[in-house]
Design a protein around this motif. Structure first.
Motif, PDB file in Angstrom:
ATOM      1  N   ILE A  35      24.428 -50.795  24.705  1.00 35.92           N
ATOM      2  CA  ILE A  35      23.389 -50.765  24.519  1.00 35.92           C
ATOM      3  C   ILE A  35      23.523 -51.853  23.051  1.00 35.92           C
ATOM      4  O   ILE A  35      22.155 -52.328  24.192  1.00 35.92           O
ATOM      5  CB  ILE A  35      22.826 -49.096  24.532  1.00 35.92           C
ATOM      6  N   ALA A  36      23.915 -51.282  22.603  1.00 32.79           N
ATOM      7  CA  ALA A  36      23.505 -52.437  21.425  1.00 32.79           C
ATOM      8  C   ALA A  36      24.410 -53.489  22.213  1.00 32.79           C
ATOM      9  O   ALA A  36      23.180 -54.721  21.525  1.00 32.79           O
ATOM     10  CB  ALA A  36      24.308 -52.087  20.531  1.00 32.79           C
ATOM     11  N   ASP A  37      24.719 -54.167  22.952  1.00 36.92           N
ATOM     12  CA  ASP A  37      24.757 -55.471  23.019  1.00 36.92           C
ATOM     13  C   ASP A  37      24.318 -56.410  23.689  1.00 36.92           C
ATOM     14  O   ASP A  37      24.049 -57.842  24.375  1.00 36.92           O
ATOM     15  CB  ASP A  37      26.593 -55.524  24.570  1.00 36.92           C
ATOM     16  N   GLY A  38      22.590 -54.621  24.263  1.00 38.47           N
ATOM     17  CA  GLY A  38      22.085 -55.836  25.152  1.00 38.47           C
ATOM     18  C   GLY A  38      21.731 -55.518  27.193  1.00 38.47           C
ATOM     19  O   GLY A  38      21.542 -56.315  27.407  1.00 38.47           O
ATOM     20  N   GLU A  39      23.661 -54.440  26.825  1.00 39.47           N
ATOM     21  CA  GLU A  39      23.505 -54.924  28.921  1.00 39.47           C
ATOM     22  C   GLU A  39      22.548 -53.820  29.101  1.00 39.47           C
ATOM     23  O   GLU A  39      22.073 -52.731  28.586  1.00 39.47           O
ATOM     24  CB  GLU A  39      24.969 -53.603  28.379  1.00 39.47           C
ATOM     25  N   ILE A  40      22.319 -54.088  30.453  1.00 39.42           N
ATOM     26  CA  ILE A  40      21.662 -53.421  31.172  1.00 39.42           C
ATOM     27  C   ILE A  40      21.941 -52.152  31.680  1.00 39.42           C
ATOM     28  O   ILE A  40      22.780 -52.229  32.585  1.00 39.42           O
ATOM     29  CB  ILE A  40      20.571 -54.138  31.654  1.00 39.42           C
ATOM     30  N   ILE A  41      21.163 -51.268  31.505  1.00 39.91           N
ATOM     31  CA  ILE A  41      22.418 -49.831  31.282  1.00 39.91           C
ATOM     32  C   ILE A  41      21.444 -48.596  31.011  1.00 39.91           C
ATOM     33  O   ILE A  41      20.230 -48.807  30.132  1.00 39.91           O
ATOM     34  CB  ILE A  41      23.613 -49.456  30.592  1.00 39.91           C
ATOM     35  N   GLY A  42      21.292 -47.179  31.830  1.00 39.64           N
ATOM     36  CA  GLY A  42      19.649 -46.477  31.874  1.00 39.64           C
ATOM     37  C   GLY A  42      18.712 -47.188  31.604  1.00 39.64           C
ATOM     38  O   GLY A  42      17.972 -48.379  32.721  1.00 39.64           O
ATOM     39  N   THR A  43      17.696 -46.030  31.111  1.00 43.69           N
ATOM     40  CA  THR A  43      16.370 -46.442  31.945  1.00 43.69           C
ATOM     41  C   THR A  43      15.902 -47.510  29.807  1.00 43.69           C
ATOM     42  O   THR A  43      16.166 -46.400  29.917  1.00 43.69           O
ATOM     43  CB  THR A  43      15.206 -45.286  32.154  1.00 43.69           C
TER      44      THR A  43
END
Ligand code: GLU
Length: 375
Positions: free
Chosen positions: A252-260
């Protein structure tokens, strides 16, 4: 929207991470210590990158039930409260031991919703949290289940997490749960259900996707959506993601598209300031010298006691006072850190003299700039 919001996360500096009961427990009973260790490792990695993290953790009831040998979740709220009191010991022990391995300190904070809506307690809780974060301690927050039952009955700490995000004006609220995020229909019933990657926090249309089960159940998607709209009031974005996803927090911190991701609208002034602006219960006033008027008006700084020349009325810590210029015109309002008696004693004096004058220091400012609005 996705791109922007996810990019914004990469520069975020303060997160609230909420971990739900479903994730924390081993088949509903006891704590899932391995997963907890993995989240701790990720949190320490993010802290190493300069992100301050406040944890909101459930799991007290579940751990308490195991310790007390109760196989089923009782329905009586007082039994759940008792279980929470027992389980909180284990919960905190687990976090403390886990963070200690990295040389990091933890702090237990038990809060209720009222603690955050009451202005005096709000100031107290905020100051303590801010101080802990400055000291690089990881605060571990749970609802104070002995005196409040909101989260036991409905929220599983979702709502509390939204309020904590407001309290510390977090950049991001991460709600870790046992679902990959919000779907456009029930994935259990519809094989074509799609994960919603990005939406606007507070969009009423989303509630249809949350499903009715969440309305009555504890901590369903509905309470998460509502927590996101609460968080959005302080400009905090929310991500709902599966907590067992590998390296979820780091990704998430890396900006990956994960979750909503549920993005907060741009907030021109913070929620607290909006709240202050609409608040008419002004309990007293302080008159300021020209220098103080200038720094407040032109430099957006906090009000220090040294700039006060007169105090009127009787007010308590956490109440709203008007700030008047030397000509007698009210130009600002704010939540005051000292009561009227204390303010009269410290007015005209520097912050470094407060301890000598009162015997204690609440905050160096009389009104912190975050709690002050110009009229
Ligand atoms: N505050 C509660 C806990 O930590 C909420 C979860 C529940 O009701 O199981 O256990």
């Amino acid at each position: 929207m996705t791109e922007n919001s996810r990019n914004k996360i990469r520069s975020s500096r303060c997160w609230v991470v909420k971990i739900g009961s479903a994730l924390l427990t081993n088949e509903g009973c006891g704590l899932n210590r391995e997963s907890i260790e993995r989240w701790i490792a990720q949190i320490m990695l993010l802290k190493g990158r300069g992100i301050d993290i406040v944890l909101v953790s459930s799991g007290a009831v579940a751990e308490g039930l195991t310790r007390l040998g109760m196989r089923r979740r009782p329905q009586a709220i007082h039994e759940l409260q008792a279980a929470a009191a027992v389980g909180q010991m284990g919960l905190i022990q687990t976090y403390e031991t886990g963070f200690q391995k990295y040389g990091a300190h933890t702090a237990q904070i038990l809060l209720t919703h009222e603690d955050i809506s009451d202005r005096k307690r709000y100031l107290n809780a905020r100051s303590t949290l801010r101080t802990l974060v400055d000291l690089k301690v990881v605060p571990v927050i749970n609802e104070n289940d002995t005196v409040a039952t909101e989260e036991i009955r409905f929220g599983d700490n979702d709502s509390l997490a939204g309020l904590v995000a407001n309290l510390i004006e977090a950049d991001l609220l991460v709600i870790l749960t046992d679902q990959p995020g919000l779907y456009d229909s029930d994935p259990g019933r519809n094989a074509k259900a799609k994960l919603i990657h990005a939406a606007r926090a507070g969009d009423p249309a989303l509630e249809d996707f949350a499903g009715q089960a969440g309305a009555l159940g504890r901590g369903g998607m509905l309470t998460k959506l509502r927590a996101a709209s609460t968080a959005a009031k302080s400009g905090t974005d929310t991500i709902i993601a599966h907590g067992l996803e590998e390296n979820v927090l780091v990704r998430i911190a890396d900006g990956e598209i994960i979750g909503t991701i549920l993005s907060a609208a741009e907030v021109p002034i913070t929620a607290r300031k909006q709240w202050l602006a609409g608040h008419n219960h002004v309990r007293g006033s302080v008159r300021l010298d020209q220098g103080a008027v200038r720094v407040l008006r032109e430099q957006g700084k906090s009000l220090l006691a040294v700039g006060v020349t007169a105090v009127e009325g009787s007010f308590k810590r956490g109440e709203i006072v008007g700030c008047f210029d030397p000509e007698g015109k009210e130009f600002a309002r704010g939540l005051v850190n000292y009561n009227s008696y204390e303010t009269r004693r410290i007015m005209g004096h520097g912050s470094d003299q407060i301890a000598a004058l009162l015997g204690y220091v609440a905050e160096p400012e009389l009104i912190h700039r975050d709690n002050l609005i110009l009229l």
